[in-house]
Design a protein around this motif. Sequence first.
Motif, PDB file in Angstrom:
ATOM      1  N   VAL A 116      57.037  75.909 -44.235  1.00  0.00           N
ATOM      2  CA  VAL A 116      55.904  75.667 -45.132  1.00  0.00           C
ATOM      3  C   VAL A 116      54.830  76.721 -44.904  1.00  0.00           C
ATOM      4  O   VAL A 116      54.269  77.274 -45.864  1.00  0.00           O
ATOM      5  CB  VAL A 116      55.338  74.247 -44.914  1.00  0.00           C
ATOM      6  N   VAL A 135      57.474  69.979 -51.889  1.00  0.00           N
ATOM      7  CA  VAL A 135      57.729  68.579 -52.197  1.00  0.00           C
ATOM      8  C   VAL A 135      57.366  68.267 -53.640  1.00  0.00           C
ATOM      9  O   VAL A 135      58.175  67.743 -54.421  1.00  0.00           O
ATOM     10  CB  VAL A 135      56.955  67.649 -51.235  1.00  0.00           C
ATOM     11  N   ASP A 194      47.139  74.610 -40.662  1.00  0.00           N
ATOM     12  CA  ASP A 194      47.777  73.322 -40.974  1.00  0.00           C
ATOM     13  C   ASP A 194      46.800  72.365 -41.665  1.00  0.00           C
ATOM     14  O   ASP A 194      47.155  71.678 -42.623  1.00  0.00           O
ATOM     15  CB  ASP A 194      48.312  72.685 -39.694  1.00  0.00           C
ATOM     16  N   TYR A 210      48.805  68.976 -49.733  1.00  0.00           N
ATOM     17  CA  TYR A 210      50.189  68.830 -49.276  1.00  0.00           C
ATOM     18  C   TYR A 210      50.293  67.631 -48.338  1.00  0.00           C
ATOM     19  O   TYR A 210      49.486  67.472 -47.418  1.00  0.00           O
ATOM     20  CB  TYR A 210      50.632  70.104 -48.553  1.00  0.00           C
ATOM     21  N   ASP A 211      51.301  66.760 -48.555  1.00  0.00           N
ATOM     22  CA  ASP A 211      51.459  65.590 -47.695  1.00  0.00           C
ATOM     23  C   ASP A 211      52.871  65.466 -47.129  1.00  0.00           C
ATOM     24  O   ASP A 211      53.280  64.385 -46.697  1.00  0.00           O
ATOM     25  CB  ASP A 211      51.083  64.307 -48.443  1.00  0.00           C
ATOM     26  N   GLY A 212      53.603  66.567 -47.104  1.00  0.00           N
ATOM     27  CA  GLY A 212      54.944  66.572 -46.519  1.00  0.00           C
ATOM     28  C   GLY A 212      54.910  66.961 -45.057  1.00  0.00           C
ATOM     29  O   GLY A 212      53.848  67.072 -44.428  1.00  0.00           O
ATOM     30  N   GLU A 213      56.083  67.179 -44.487  1.00  0.00           N
ATOM     31  CA  GLU A 213      56.185  67.586 -43.087  1.00  0.00           C
ATOM     32  C   GLU A 213      55.688  69.021 -42.919  1.00  0.00           C
ATOM     33  O   GLU A 213      56.020  69.904 -43.715  1.00  0.00           O
ATOM     34  CB  GLU A 213      57.633  67.474 -42.609  1.00  0.00           C
ATOM     35  N   MET A 214      54.878  69.258 -41.870  1.00  0.00           N
ATOM     36  CA  MET A 214      54.355  70.599 -41.617  1.00  0.00           C
ATOM     37  C   MET A 214      55.343  71.369 -40.757  1.00  0.00           C
ATOM     38  O   MET A 214      55.611  71.004 -39.607  1.00  0.00           O
ATOM     39  CB  MET A 214      52.998  70.517 -40.911  1.00  0.00           C
ATOM     40  N   THR A 215      55.923  72.400 -41.302  1.00  0.00           N
ATOM     41  CA  THR A 215      56.904  73.216 -40.595  1.00  0.00           C
ATOM     42  C   THR A 215      56.547  74.691 -40.736  1.00  0.00           C
ATOM     43  O   THR A 215      55.713  75.078 -41.566  1.00  0.00           O
ATOM     44  CB  THR A 215      58.310  72.990 -41.169  1.00  0.00           C
ATOM     45  N   LEU A 268      46.805  70.763 -45.561  1.00  0.00           N
ATOM     46  CA  LEU A 268      46.581  69.352 -45.885  1.00  0.00           C
ATOM     47  C   LEU A 268      45.392  69.189 -46.840  1.00  0.00           C
ATOM     48  O   LEU A 268      45.441  68.374 -47.767  1.00  0.00           O
ATOM     49  CB  LEU A 268      46.335  68.558 -44.601  1.00  0.00           C
ATOM     50  N   ASP A 304      54.021  74.105 -53.229  1.00  0.00           N
ATOM     51  CA  ASP A 304      54.330  72.871 -52.518  1.00  0.00           C
ATOM     52  C   ASP A 304      55.826  72.570 -52.689  1.00  0.00           C
ATOM     53  O   ASP A 304      56.284  72.318 -53.804  1.00  0.00           O
ATOM     54  CB  ASP A 304      53.485  71.728 -53.094  1.00  0.00           C
TER      55      ASP A 304
END
Length: 217
Positions: A170, A128, A154, A162-167, A158, A126
């Motif tokens: 990642v 973040v 995706d 993971y709670d950050g931006e999905m790119t 989650l 992760d």
Amino acid sequence: MANREMAVYCFDTLVSHYSKEDTPPPAFEDANHPCFVTWKKAENGGEPRFRLRGCVGTPLEAHRLSSSIKEYALNGALRDHRFPPIQPGELPSLQCTVSIVTDYETPEDYLDWEVGKHGINIEFSDPVANIKRSATYMPEVPVNEGWTKIEAIDLLVLKAGYDGEMTESVRRRIHLSRYQTTLFRMHYSEYIAYVKAMRGGVAPTINETSNPTMASS
């Protein structure tokens, strides 16, 4: 391969827990395999539909089926943190699925798997929280939900926490493994029919006031 006796053993385990009796011995060939036990409950209405009530297992660790199926049957019914414990009165509405994991593989790319054929297990760092995360979907989940590969990936990221931006960056951190399963499903009514036919015509009796969170014997 998953078979009828494995599903019977799951119901035996849960029924024996509620009735505070010893679980009948398993009637299947014991072996070392990863597996899952899934409980679903029939919803009221027209066509039979089932909603998830609990699922526990692993695609990674191979243990003796006699012990892991019993453990996962109880933990899936009573200790899946996503749901309240299954109550004895819910038994007549339950469906049990035993999934035996086969053909575990580690492809190089996170998209190298087929919807409807493979279950997927992911591990990633992760960016973040700076911790390792992991999660899995069994083969039937993406196809039942109508997800594409990217959608499944995706959502699994989650699910792992993971709670950050999905790119794409990642996604490229993911170490994906794929696997297949053999399944056997059994409804409680089929379990009762099996018990009556194979054990002298006596159906199990349940104390519906049992505490479902008590440890099994």
